[in-house]
Design an enzyme around this catalytic site. Structure first.
Site, PDB file in Angstrom:
ATOM      1  CG  ASP A  48       4.658   3.001   7.530  1.00 40.14           C
ATOM      2  OD1 ASP A  48       3.789   3.451   6.762  1.00 40.14           O
ATOM      3  OD2 ASP A  48       4.410   2.162   8.424  1.00 40.14           O
ATOM      4  CG  HIS A  49       4.074  -0.127   4.478  1.00 37.43           C
ATOM      5  ND1 HIS A  49       4.016  -1.401   4.990  1.00 37.43           N
ATOM      6  CD2 HIS A  49       3.537   0.679   5.441  1.00 37.43           C
ATOM      7  CE1 HIS A  49       3.474  -1.383   6.197  1.00 37.43           C
ATOM      8  NE2 HIS A  49       3.171  -0.127   6.493  1.00 37.43           N
ATOM      9  CG  HIS A  73       3.563  -1.652  11.545  1.00 38.13           C
ATOM     10  ND1 HIS A  73       4.369  -0.543  11.665  1.00 38.13           N
ATOM     11  CD2 HIS A  73       2.827  -1.459  10.428  1.00 38.13           C
ATOM     12  CE1 HIS A  73       4.131   0.295  10.659  1.00 38.13           C
ATOM     13  NE2 HIS A  73       3.198  -0.246   9.882  1.00 38.13           N
ATOM     14  CG  HIS A  99      -4.080   0.431   6.886  1.00 34.76           C
ATOM     15  ND1 HIS A  99      -3.957   1.067   8.093  1.00 34.76           N
ATOM     16  CD2 HIS A  99      -2.922   0.679   6.219  1.00 34.76           C
ATOM     17  CE1 HIS A  99      -2.774   1.675   8.150  1.00 34.76           C
ATOM     18  NE2 HIS A  99      -2.130   1.459   7.030  1.00 34.76           N
ATOM     19  CG  ASP A 137       0.215  -1.380   7.841  1.00 31.94           C
ATOM     20  OD1 ASP A 137       1.035  -2.246   8.206  1.00 31.94           O
ATOM     21  OD2 ASP A 137       0.520  -0.180   7.715  1.00 31.94           O
ATOM     22  CG  HIS A 141      -0.445   0.090   2.533  1.00 31.00           C
ATOM     23  ND1 HIS A 141       0.367  -0.873   3.089  1.00 31.00           N
ATOM     24  CD2 HIS A 141      -0.587   1.056   3.493  1.00 31.00           C
ATOM     25  CE1 HIS A 141       0.688  -0.505   4.326  1.00 31.00           C
ATOM     26  NE2 HIS A 141       0.139   0.659   4.598  1.00 31.00           N
ATOM     27  CG  HIS A 143       0.054   4.424   4.720  1.00 33.04           C
ATOM     28  ND1 HIS A 143      -0.745   3.689   5.557  1.00 33.04           N
ATOM     29  CD2 HIS A 143      -0.706   5.472   4.295  1.00 33.04           C
ATOM     30  CE1 HIS A 143      -1.941   4.260   5.643  1.00 33.04           C
ATOM     31  NE2 HIS A 143      -1.948   5.347   4.888  1.00 33.04           N
TER      32      HIS A 143
HETATM   33 FE    FE Z   1       2.387   0.793   8.198  1.00 33.54          FE
HETATM   34 ZN    ZN Z   2      -0.027   1.700   6.517  1.00 29.54          ZN
END
Ligand code: FE
Ligand code: ZN
Length: 261
Positions: A63-64, A177, A120, A139, A59, A61
């Site tokens: 942080d990915h 995570h 999410h 996520d 996805h 975001h």
């Molecule tokens: Fe994340």
């Molecule tokens: Zn995420």
């Protein structure tokens, strides 16, 4: 069952993210799922002497995906295919292959099934690889938890989680995570009468105190203990005072309680 020389390596990144390297030790080929940052992934690829051929982005975001440019730049491989959701193509890094629910992709020679697991975010995908009994959920479904609903509705996430729940029990769940400390405390707070939960809480307490990752987990243990997979289970509905309610509403209530936990 035929033994494949394929191992999934869990790579801790940033504060509490995980990336995964799917590695075939015979061919040397490797695929990476999500790129929170490049350095730890590059280090692991070097240690394995692996040749990176594919990257799957679950996805959009940061942080990915934020480590992707550096990973592609620093990788010793010159042909790396980046795979992500068609629905997210406008907000993901440039994709070489865009995929949607039901698509089959070859991941280092293994059949992979793409599942849309929106909730999410809308456009979030999971990758299921039956030959190694693995699902990469990032996520969506998480270890004793699920992602916060930034874009999707509770009904949408509940549908996504049910589809993941329907995979074979022995499937290993690689989520994005290390959130177990909070997830375990929340699960406990709901007060469900559930011996399997008591057992798992004791187990993860040891893992957390020793700094051992609680990811991956198995679908079997998630089904038995993850509150977000139990919205249609009597003992959970009893615990939160919603016996007989629509499971999507029960899921929404549990998610809301977690948001305020
Ligand atoms: Fe994340
Ligand atoms: Zn995420």
């Amino acid at each position: 069952m035929q033994h494949l020389p394929v191992t999934v390596h869990t790579v801790p990144c940033l504060q509490d993210n995980y990336a995964f390297i799917i590695h075939n030790s015979q061919t040397g080929q490797a695929a990476v799922v999500d790129v929170p940052e490049a350095a730890p992934i590059l280090a692991k690829l070097a240690e394995l002497n692996a040749s990176l051929t594919q990257v799957v982005l679950t996805h959009h975001h940061w942080d990915h995906v934020d480590g992707l440019p550096e990973l592609l730049d620093q990788s010793t491989s010159n042909q790396v295919a980046v795979i992500g959701a068609t629905a997210d193509a406008h907000r993901l890094p440039p994709l070489d292959l865009s995929v949607e629910d039901g698509d089959q992709v070859q991941i280092i020679g293994l059949d992979g099934d793409i599942m849309d697991v929106s909730g999410h975010t809308v456009g979030h995908i999971a990758l299921h690889i039956p030959a190694i009994s693995a699902v990469f959920t990032a996520d969506s479904l998480m270890a004793m938890g699920c992602g916060r609903l930034f874009e999707g509705t509770p009904t949408q996430m509940w549908a996504s989680l049910q589809r993941l729940r329907d995979l074979p029990d022995a499937t290993t769940v690689y989520s994005g995570h290390e959130y177990m400390a909070g997830n375990a405390a929340f699960a406990q707070s709901l007060g469900e009468d559930n011996p399997a939960l008591t057992t798992r809480l004791a187990q993860v307490k040891t893992q957390i105190s020793q700094g051992i990752p609680t990811v991956p987990s198995t679908l079997n243990e998630e089904k038995a203990t993850n509150p977000f997979l139990r919205a249609d289970v009597g003992s959970m509905q009893m615990a939160i005072g919603m016996v007989g309610a629509d499971p999507a509403d029960v899921f929404a209530e549990i998610r809301q309680r977690k948001d305020n936990f």
